[in-house]
Design a protein around this motif. Sequence first.
Motif: not given
Length: 57
Positions: A14-22
């Motif tokens: 899962t994508i963690t909230p701290q990771m920038d997502t584009y």
Amino acid sequence: MNAMTDVPNPSATTITPQMDTYDARELIKNGVQACVVLDGQTYYMRITRAGKLILTK
């Protein structure tokens, strides 16, 4: 013991909230391709007709 039991399942990550997502479609605004530069190297990112994301040098 199966050697594959220690390999993480990419679909389970899962994508963690701290990771920038584009969003790739936002980066490739003209719908064809975009350039990404890393340490002076240019990479080309494009979305195929099948909806796959390709990154080439």
